[in-house]
Scaffold this motif. Structure first.
Motif, mmCIF file in Angstrom:
data_model
loop_
_atom_site.group_PDB
_atom_site.id
_atom_site.type_symbol
_atom_site.label_atom_id
_atom_site.label_comp_id
_atom_site.label_asym_id
_atom_site.label_seq_id
_atom_site.Cartn_x
_atom_site.Cartn_y
_atom_site.Cartn_z
ATOM 1 N N THR A 33 0.839 -1.201 0.000
ATOM 2 C CA THR A 33 0.000 0.000 0.000
ATOM 3 C C THR A 33 0.876 1.254 0.000
ATOM 4 O O THR A 33 2.069 1.200 0.305
ATOM 5 N N THR A 52 -10.962 -8.113 9.257
ATOM 6 C CA THR A 52 -11.444 -6.985 8.456
ATOM 7 C C THR A 52 -12.679 -6.309 9.051
ATOM 8 O O THR A 52 -13.547 -6.954 9.637
ATOM 9 N N LEU A 54 -15.395 -3.076 7.716
ATOM 10 C CA LEU A 54 -15.802 -2.103 6.704
ATOM 11 C C LEU A 54 -16.601 -1.000 7.369
ATOM 12 O O LEU A 54 -17.602 -1.255 8.046
ATOM 13 N N VAL A 82 -8.045 -4.435 10.540
ATOM 14 C CA VAL A 82 -7.846 -3.617 9.345
ATOM 15 C C VAL A 82 -9.195 -3.010 8.981
ATOM 16 O O VAL A 82 -10.151 -3.731 8.677
ATOM 17 N N ALA A 84 -11.429 -0.507 6.670
ATOM 18 C CA ALA A 84 -11.538 0.177 5.384
ATOM 19 C C ALA A 84 -12.539 1.321 5.505
ATOM 20 O O ALA A 84 -13.705 1.098 5.813
ATOM 21 N N ASN A 85 -12.055 2.535 5.267
ATOM 22 C CA ASN A 85 -12.935 3.702 5.283
ATOM 23 C C ASN A 85 -12.683 4.590 4.061
ATOM 24 O O ASN A 85 -12.829 5.804 4.120
ATOM 25 N N GLY A 86 -12.250 3.952 2.980
ATOM 26 C CA GLY A 86 -12.100 4.666 1.718
ATOM 27 C C GLY A 86 -11.075 5.780 1.728
ATOM 28 O O GLY A 86 -11.129 6.682 0.884
ATOM 29 N N ASP A 113 -7.545 2.562 6.802
ATOM 30 C CA ASP A 113 -7.483 3.303 5.542
ATOM 31 C C ASP A 113 -8.355 4.542 5.720
ATOM 32 O O ASP A 113 -9.481 4.621 5.236
ATOM 33 N N ILE A 152 -12.541 -6.524 1.886
ATOM 34 C CA ILE A 152 -12.489 -5.059 1.886
ATOM 35 C C ILE A 152 -11.414 -4.615 0.898
ATOM 36 O O ILE A 152 -10.643 -5.432 0.387
ATOM 37 N N ARG A 153 -11.372 -3.319 0.650
ATOM 38 C CA ARG A 153 -10.341 -2.749 -0.217
ATOM 39 C C ARG A 153 -9.620 -1.670 0.582
ATOM 40 O O ARG A 153 -10.251 -0.752 1.099
ATOM 41 N N VAL A 154 -8.294 -1.797 0.666
ATOM 42 C CA VAL A 154 -7.477 -0.887 1.466
ATOM 43 C C VAL A 154 -6.400 -0.291 0.578
ATOM 44 O O VAL A 154 -5.535 -1.020 0.065
ATOM 45 N N ASP A 158 -7.084 -5.382 -2.524
ATOM 46 C CA ASP A 158 -8.149 -6.240 -2.013
ATOM 47 C C ASP A 158 -7.594 -7.075 -0.864
ATOM 48 O O ASP A 158 -6.571 -7.762 -1.016
#
Length: 224
Positions: A33, A52, A54, A82, A84-86, A113, A152-154, A158
């Motif tokens: 990342t 994860t 989200l 981890v 993920a918050n965009g 994130d 999720i996407r960080v 993926d």
């Protein structure tokens, strides 16, 4: 590899994110990342199994769940949360109370994130946090936990529950669980090769020769 510890979670803390990133690159795998780093000066790497979370805007159709509260209760000692918050920087999705709860649970650290707050409390408890920014703005009424335990996407990568993560002062890398063995094998070779290269430079060899691309491990070597 013969004579080496085979458990990825035992091997991972002995590496650094740069070596793992290089291994992922060589194997053509995503996982490294950018833009996410330690939010207080942690001295030791954080390595563990990903759990994860989200985050997202609250919905009027369902109850609001505070970000990561359930995930902390479900995580085991040594896991890494981890979130993920965009990549949002305008609102925090981690803070002091969560830090106390996670540390008590034996969770190794958190990667966000996005942003977080109460950084002094995180440092006071020695709890490693990695993210994009520190802000004072509360999540309350702004974002909630949408899901946990799912994909999720960080930072463009993926990430699945159960993948591996290594976070240190150089950044954060994720390793797909199915590829952990070959990624770590190659990362070990990279470290060995670079140690030898540094010794060669220290002994007076020209760096232009030592840093030639042919000196670095290849995917063929990894497959062997």
């Amino acid at each position: 590899m013969s004579g080496r510890e085979t458990d990825p979670l035992t091997r991972l803390p002995g590496l650094d994110s740069c070596a793992v990133s290089d291994a992922l690159d060589t194997l053509g795998l995503p996982g490294a990342t950018t833009g996410i780093g330690p939010l207080w000066p942690v001295s030791e790497p954080v390595a563990g199994r990903v759990r994860t979370v989200l985050a997202g805007p609250p919905s009027s159709s369902g109850p609001a769940r505070h970000i990561a509260a359930e995930a902390i209760g479900a995580a085991g000692a040594g896991d890494v949360l981890v979130i993920a918050n965009g990549g949002r920087l305008d609102v925090s999705c981690w803070g002091g109370i969560l830090t106390v709860a996670a540390a008590h649970r034996g969770i190794s650290g958190v990667v966000v994130d996005g942003a977080m707050r109460d950084i002094a409390e995180c440092e006071e408890h020695g709890f490693p946090v990695f993210g994009r920014a520190v802000v004072p703005v509360s999540a309350r009424g702004r974002i909630v936990q949408v899901a946990m335990g799912g994909p999720i996407r960080v930072a463009g990568v993926d990430v699945a529950d159960g993948d591996l993560v290594l976070a240190d002062r150089s950044g954060v890398v994720f390793i797909p669980a199915a590829d952990a063995g070959r990624v770590l094998d190659l990362a070990d070779r990279i470290v060995e090769r670079e140690t030898a290269m540094a010794a060669a430079v220290g002994a007076g060899r020209p760096v232009t020769d030592v840093m030639h691309d042919s000196r670095f491990p290849t995917v063929e070597e990894a497959d062997r």
